[in-house]
Scaffold this motif. Structure first.
Motif, PDB file in Angstrom:
ATOM      1  N   LEU A   1       0.823  -1.209   0.000  1.00 18.32           N
ATOM      2  CA  LEU A   1       0.000   0.000   0.000  1.00 18.32           C
ATOM      3  C   LEU A   1       0.857   1.260   0.000  1.00 18.32           C
ATOM      4  O   LEU A   1       0.480   2.274  -0.613  1.00 18.32           O
ATOM      5  CB  LEU A   1      -0.930   0.005   1.218  1.00 18.32           C
ATOM      6  CG  LEU A   1      -2.071  -1.009   1.182  1.00 18.32           C
ATOM      7  CD1 LEU A   1      -2.850  -0.987   2.495  1.00 18.32           C
ATOM      8  CD2 LEU A   1      -3.012  -0.745   0.019  1.00 18.32           C
ATOM      9  N   SER A   2       2.002   1.225   0.679  1.00 25.05           N
ATOM     10  CA  SER A   2       2.868   2.406   0.698  1.00 25.05           C
ATOM     11  C   SER A   2       3.399   2.722  -0.693  1.00 25.05           C
ATOM     12  O   SER A   2       3.647   3.881  -1.022  1.00 25.05           O
ATOM     13  CB  SER A   2       4.029   2.188   1.671  1.00 25.05           C
ATOM     14  OG  SER A   2       4.876   1.131   1.236  1.00 25.05           O
TER      15      SER A   2
ATOM     16  N   LEU B   1       1.738   2.599  -3.322  1.00 20.86           N
ATOM     17  CA  LEU B   1       0.685   3.224  -4.119  1.00 20.86           C
ATOM     18  C   LEU B   1       0.606   4.732  -3.906  1.00 20.86           C
ATOM     19  O   LEU B   1      -0.164   5.420  -4.585  1.00 20.86           O
ATOM     20  CB  LEU B   1      -0.675   2.597  -3.762  1.00 20.86           C
ATOM     21  CG  LEU B   1      -0.825   1.100  -4.039  1.00 20.86           C
ATOM     22  CD1 LEU B   1      -2.193   0.620  -3.562  1.00 20.86           C
ATOM     23  CD2 LEU B   1      -0.631   0.789  -5.511  1.00 20.86           C
ATOM     24  N   THR B   2       1.394   5.256  -2.964  1.00 19.54           N
ATOM     25  CA  THR B   2       1.323   6.689  -2.648  1.00 19.54           C
ATOM     26  C   THR B   2       2.042   7.569  -3.655  1.00 19.54           C
ATOM     27  O   THR B   2       1.861   8.787  -3.636  1.00 19.54           O
ATOM     28  CB  THR B   2       1.900   6.953  -1.246  1.00 19.54           C
ATOM     29  OG1 THR B   2       3.278   6.528  -1.222  1.00 19.54           O
ATOM     30  CG2 THR B   2       1.122   6.193  -0.190  1.00 19.54           C
ATOM     31  N   GLY B   3       2.865   6.994  -4.510  1.00 23.59           N
ATOM     32  CA  GLY B   3       3.543   7.803  -5.515  1.00 23.59           C
ATOM     33  C   GLY B   3       5.020   7.475  -5.621  1.00 23.59           C
ATOM     34  O   GLY B   3       5.552   6.628  -4.899  1.00 23.59           O
ATOM     35  N   ASP B   4       5.694   8.161  -6.511  1.00 24.15           N
ATOM     36  CA  ASP B   4       7.100   7.935  -6.801  1.00 24.15           C
ATOM     37  C   ASP B   4       7.969   8.842  -5.929  1.00 24.15           C
ATOM     38  O   ASP B   4       7.908  10.068  -6.045  1.00 24.15           O
ATOM     39  CB  ASP B   4       7.362   8.230  -8.284  1.00 24.15           C
ATOM     40  CG  ASP B   4       8.795   7.899  -8.694  1.00 24.15           C
ATOM     41  OD1 ASP B   4       9.570   7.433  -7.823  1.00 24.15           O
ATOM     42  OD2 ASP B   4       9.128   8.111  -9.863  1.00 24.15           O
TER      43      ASP B   4
ATOM     44  N   ASN C   1      10.806   3.228   3.988  1.00 23.04           N
ATOM     45  CA  ASN C   1      11.478   2.392   4.981  1.00 23.04           C
ATOM     46  C   ASN C   1      11.165   2.842   6.409  1.00 23.04           C
ATOM     47  O   ASN C   1      11.000   2.007   7.303  1.00 23.04           O
ATOM     48  CB  ASN C   1      12.989   2.411   4.744  1.00 23.04           C
ATOM     49  CG  ASN C   1      13.378   1.671   3.481  1.00 23.04           C
ATOM     50  OD1 ASN C   1      12.663   0.785   3.030  1.00 23.04           O
ATOM     51  ND2 ASN C   1      14.507   2.022   2.900  1.00 23.04           N
ATOM     52  N   VAL C   2      11.081   4.151   6.617  1.00 25.15           N
ATOM     53  CA  VAL C   2      10.766   4.652   7.958  1.00 25.15           C
ATOM     54  C   VAL C   2       9.319   4.332   8.320  1.00 25.15           C
ATOM     55  O   VAL C   2       9.013   3.964   9.465  1.00 25.15           O
ATOM     56  CB  VAL C   2      11.033   6.170   8.041  1.00 25.15           C
ATOM     57  CG1 VAL C   2      10.637   6.704   9.420  1.00 25.15           C
ATOM     58  CG2 VAL C   2      12.500   6.471   7.776  1.00 25.15           C
ATOM     59  N   VAL C   3       8.416   4.472   7.366  1.00 24.50           N
ATOM     60  CA  VAL C   3       7.009   4.138   7.614  1.00 24.50           C
ATOM     61  C   VAL C   3       6.873   2.675   8.022  1.00 24.50           C
ATOM     62  O   VAL C   3       6.220   2.341   9.021  1.00 24.50           O
ATOM     63  CB  VAL C   3       6.151   4.414   6.360  1.00 24.50           C
ATOM     64  CG1 VAL C   3       4.722   3.925   6.571  1.00 24.50           C
ATOM     65  CG2 VAL C   3       6.148   5.896   6.031  1.00 24.50           C
ATOM     66  N   LEU C   4       7.497   1.788   7.256  1.00 20.79           N
ATOM     67  CA  LEU C   4       7.426   0.362   7.557  1.00 20.79           C
ATOM     68  C   LEU C   4       8.047   0.047   8.909  1.00 20.79           C
ATOM     69  O   LEU C   4       7.495  -0.721   9.700  1.00 20.79           O
ATOM     70  CB  LEU C   4       8.120  -0.432   6.454  1.00 20.79           C
ATOM     71  CG  LEU C   4       7.296  -0.659   5.181  1.00 20.79           C
ATOM     72  CD1 LEU C   4       8.196  -1.070   4.027  1.00 20.79           C
ATOM     73  CD2 LEU C   4       6.238  -1.715   5.417  1.00 20.79           C
TER      74      LEU C   4
END
Length: 304
Positions: free
Chosen positions: A26-27, A29-32, A271-274
């Motif tokens: 899902l992360s 899908l937020t964009g490039d 990486n920080v989000v995960l």
């Protein structure tokens, strides 16, 4: 008891795996990220070099496989924004979030147990009605609304407390107060209900007939036997407090894991989000196992 904890550990591990898969894909899908991190006039060649450098040019399944292999070595990758290990950033943020959550929950549990127990002792009295009204209002009010109102009243209008930061004890008061209100409202209602139920039991009636003093009757005989549902809601609210910290820390500019997570989502720092989500999930799963252990200590039937 050991079998129960083992079952919970396996269920937690499976939930963690599902969460990891969902968040990873899902992360993406937020964009490039190349569009965000590079200057607006960056050429397509520069963007491609950025993707190659960070492994974003490969197929998603290949990226995921590599991410899992790295996780098995406790490597959460580097932050695209700060060029530092993502796990280090998350642990530094937790050094702020954990004291905030622990201090707040300590005040919440202490106040809720004392006030909820006393309210149940004299049902229908003024104190009982007051505690019930306050707890219902607190349990119903959303955190973000309370935080905004608190800033408007105590910071902007009265000028008593700072709006953001962590420079002094005063900076902690509003975030702790906002995080306090909702779990206090919920826990005090459960304490009151559990105490009312326990008071109708035979052992409490016997203790009262023997002339046991009120405070000892409330906090020794009644409270201990009414704690099982209270422990459940305490665990739920402790986990919810980590989630609520996302909103509160962002509003008050508190440098905890909640603010880090929001900033990383907005900046597509995958990486920080995960790392933040996985570490938080592990903390919640460990908390649930501790609750199961507490259950066993309070109720011998669970240990069988």
């Amino acid at each position: 008891m050991t079998k129960l904890i083992g079952q919970r550990a396996v269920a937690s591990l499976l939930s963690l795996l599902v969460l990891m898969v969902l968040v990873f894909f899902l992360s993406r899908l937020t964009g490039d990220p190349a569009v965000l991190f590079l200057p607006i006039d960056a050429t397509e060649e520069m963007k491609e070099q950025f993707r190659v450098l960070h492994g974003l040019d490969r197929p998603l399944l290949e990226q995921f496989n590599q991410y899992v292999l790295d996780l098995l070595q406790f490597d959460f990758g580097d932050s695209l924004r700060k060029a530092r290990p993502a796990l280090d950033l998350v642990l530094e943020a937790y050094a702020w979030t954990l004291p905030l959550a622990l201090l707040t929950m300590t005040f919440v549990i202490t106040a809720a147990i004392i006030l909820g127990s006393l309210a149940a002792f004299k049902v229908g009295g003024f104190f009982d009605r007051l505690v019930s009204i306050v707890s219902l209002v607190g349990a119903s009010a959303p955190d973000f609304w309370i935080a905004i109102v608190a800033i408007m009243v105590f910071s902007l209008s009265l000028g008593w407390l700072p709006t953001s930061g962590v420079g002094s004890v005063a900076h902690w008061i509003l975030p702790m107060a906002v995080l306090f209100i909702r779990p206090f409202g919920l826990i005090v209602q459960v304490v009151r209900s559990s105490m009312l139920s326990a008071q109708s039991s035979a052992y409490v009636k016997t203790a009262r007939a023997k002339g046991v003093k009120n405070l000892r009757l409330i906090f020794i005989h009644t409270l201990r036997n009414g704690m099982l549902p209270v422990i459940t809601v305490i665990g739920d609210q402790a986990a919810a407090m980590l989630n609520g910290a996302v909103i509160v820390e962002t509003i008050f500019g508190f440098p905890g894991v909640g603010k880090l997570m929001i900033d990383s989502i907005l900046q597509r720092d995958f990486n920080v989000v995960l790392a933040a989500i996985l570490v938080t999930a592990v903390a919640i799963f460990l908390m649930n196992i501790l609750i199961d252990i507490a259950y066993g200590l309070l109720d011998p039937r669970i240990r069988q």
